[in-house]
Design a protein around this motif. Structure first.
Motif, PDB file in Angstrom:
ATOM      1  N   LEU A  79      42.579  25.810  45.596  1.00  0.00           N
ATOM      2  CA  LEU A  79      42.660  27.268  45.498  1.00  0.00           C
ATOM      3  C   LEU A  79      43.185  27.689  44.139  1.00  0.00           C
ATOM      4  N   MET A  83      41.519  29.644  40.856  1.00  0.00           N
ATOM      5  CA  MET A  83      42.081  30.982  40.686  1.00  0.00           C
ATOM      6  C   MET A  83      42.605  31.176  39.261  1.00  0.00           C
ATOM      7  N   SER A 296      38.945  32.212  46.243  1.00  0.00           N
ATOM      8  CA  SER A 296      39.785  32.183  45.045  1.00  0.00           C
ATOM      9  C   SER A 296      39.263  33.116  43.956  1.00  0.00           C
TER      10      SER A 296
END
Length: 343
Positions: A79, A83, A296
Motif C-alpha cells: 500500500l 502511495m 492506494s
C-alpha cells in the motif's frame, strides 16, 4: 550554467519578464510565456531552488512522515510504496519536492519540519506511541493530511476497513463457515485499521445471529509473517476446530499458511484463509490468497489534492474520508460442508 539573463538575450525579453514566465507569475500572454519556456528548455535551463527560496521566502518542500516499526517492511509495503510514488508524482507536477521527516534523529517530527521549513506535511505512516506529538502537528499551523492515522485536527483519508471486515465475514459465512478466527495486527489509539476490520467482521456475524466469541480473536505483535505464525499458533491451540480465519494483513496470512503447512493442515480443505492488502506475493502462494486490495492511487491523489489546496489557503475540513477496498476472491477459501449427525 544557464541563467535568466542568457534566456533574456536569446529571446529579446527583459530578465524580469523571463523570471515571471519561469515562475508562473505576472500578467504575461500565453504566447510570451510559452516562447520563453520553450527557449529555456532548449537551452537546458535548470532553476536554482536555493536562490528561488531566498527571493520568495518559500522552500517548495513538503515533509513526508513514513515510519513502519510495526510493519517492518520499509518501502516495500504494497500500500504505502505505491502511495508514496503517486503522492510524489502529484506534488512534483505542482512544483514541490518531498523530504522525509523522521523521529529517529535527535529532533522530533515538529522540530524537523521547522528546521527544513516545509510548507506542508503528509503523514503516510507515523511511529506509534507518539500521540501527543502527532496531535501537536494538527495544532502547529502547517497544512497536514494523513493517510493512515486518525489524528485530531488533521484531515484523514482511509480505506473503509469496517466495510471490508463486513465483506470478509459475509463471504466466509456464505461458504458455510461459522467457526471463524480473526487474526489482528497491533492496535494503537490512532491506527484503526485492524480494529475497524474486526468491528465490521463482528457486525455481520451479529446480524446473522452467529455468536462472536472473543476467544476466536488473537492480536499479533507486528504486521509480519512470524507474528502471524505465532499468533495463529495461540489461536489454533484454543480452537483446533476452526475452519476459517480472517487475517488483518497478507503477511499475517502468510504466517498462518506457514503454520498450516508445517502442521499438515490442508488449505483450503481444512482451513480457509482471507488476507488483506493484496501483497505482491499473494497471487503466488499455494493456494493463491483471497484478499482485499486498497486503492492506494486514489488515496494518494486525494491526499495530494487536499494538501495542495490547504497550502495555497483554501480551507479543508478536518474530516475522515473513506475509500472502498476491492475484494479479490482466489483459491484460499473452500466451501465448508458441515457433517450431519446420525440419528
Amino acid at each position: 550554467m544557464i541563467t535568466i539573463y542568457d534566456i533574456a538575450n536569446a529571446t529579446g525579453y527583459s530578465a524580469p519578464t523571463v523570471s515571471k514566465a519561469l515562475n508562473g507569475t505576472g500578467h504575461l500572454s500565453e504566447t510570451t510565456r510559452n516562447l520563453i519556456l520553450k527557449q529555456a528548455r532548449e537551452m537546458g535551463y535548470e532553476p536554482n531552488s536555493a536562490a528561488r527560496s531566498l527571493t520568495t521566502k518559500r522552500t517548495y518542500l513538503i515533509g513526508v512522515i513514513y515510519d513502519d516499526h510495526g510493519m517492518q517492511r520499509g518501502f516495500s509495503h504494497p500500500l504505502f510504496s505505491s502511495m508514496l510514488n503517486k503522492f510524489r508524482e502529484n506534488v512534483e507536477i505542482a512544483g514541490y519536492d518531498i523530504i522525509f521527516l523522521s523521529c529517529h534523529t535527535k529532533m522530533s517530527y515538529i522540530a524537523h519540519a521547522a528546521y527544513r521549513s516545509v510548507e506542508g506535511i503528509a503523514i503516510i505512516n507515523a511511529e506509534t506511541g507518539l500521540h501527543s506529538e502527532l496531535e501537536d502537528l494538527g495544532r502547529m499551523g502547517i497544512p497536514c493530511v494523513s493517510t493512515n492515522a486518525l489524528i485530531p485536527g488533521i484531515c484523514t483519508i482511509l480505506t473503509d476497513n469496517k466495510q471490508a471486515g463486513y465483506k470478509a465475514a459475509e463471504y466466509l459465512v456464505s461458504m458455510g463457515h461459522t467457526k471463524i478466527g480473526f487474526l489482528a495486527g497491533p492496535n494503537d489509539a490512532y491506527y484503526y485499521a485492524s480494529k475497524d476490520r474486526y468491528l465490521g467482521f463482528c457486525q455481520y456475524l451479529s446480524e446473522k445471529g452467529i455468536p462472536t466469541d472473543s476467544s476466536y480473536y488473537e492480536e499479533c505483535m507486528y504486521w509480519q509473517g512470524q507474528s502471524g505464525q505465532d499468533g495463529f499458533a495461540r489461536l489454533y491451540k484454543r480452537h483446533p476446530d476452526i475452519t476459517a480465519v480472517f487475517a488483518a494483513s497478507d503477511l499475517l496470512a502468510m504466517g498462518v499458511i506457514k503454520y498450516a503447512h508445517s502442521h499438515n493442515i490442508k488449505i483450503p480443505e481444512q482451513l480457509s484463509i482471507i488476507g488483506f492488502d493484496d501483497d505482491y506475493t499473494s497471487e503466488y502462494t499455494s493456494p493463491r490468497l483471497t484478499t482485499f486490495r486498497q486503492d492506494s492511487e486514489s488515496i494518494a491523489n486525494l491526499a495530494a489534492e487536499l494538501l495542495l489546496q490547504h497550502m495555497v489557503g483554501l480551507p479543508i475540513s478536518n474530516e475522515l474520508i473513506h475509500l472502498p477496498a476491492t475484494f479479490i476472491a482466489r483459491d484460499s477459501v473452500y466451501r465448508h460442508i458441515r457433517k450431519q449427525r446420525r440419528k
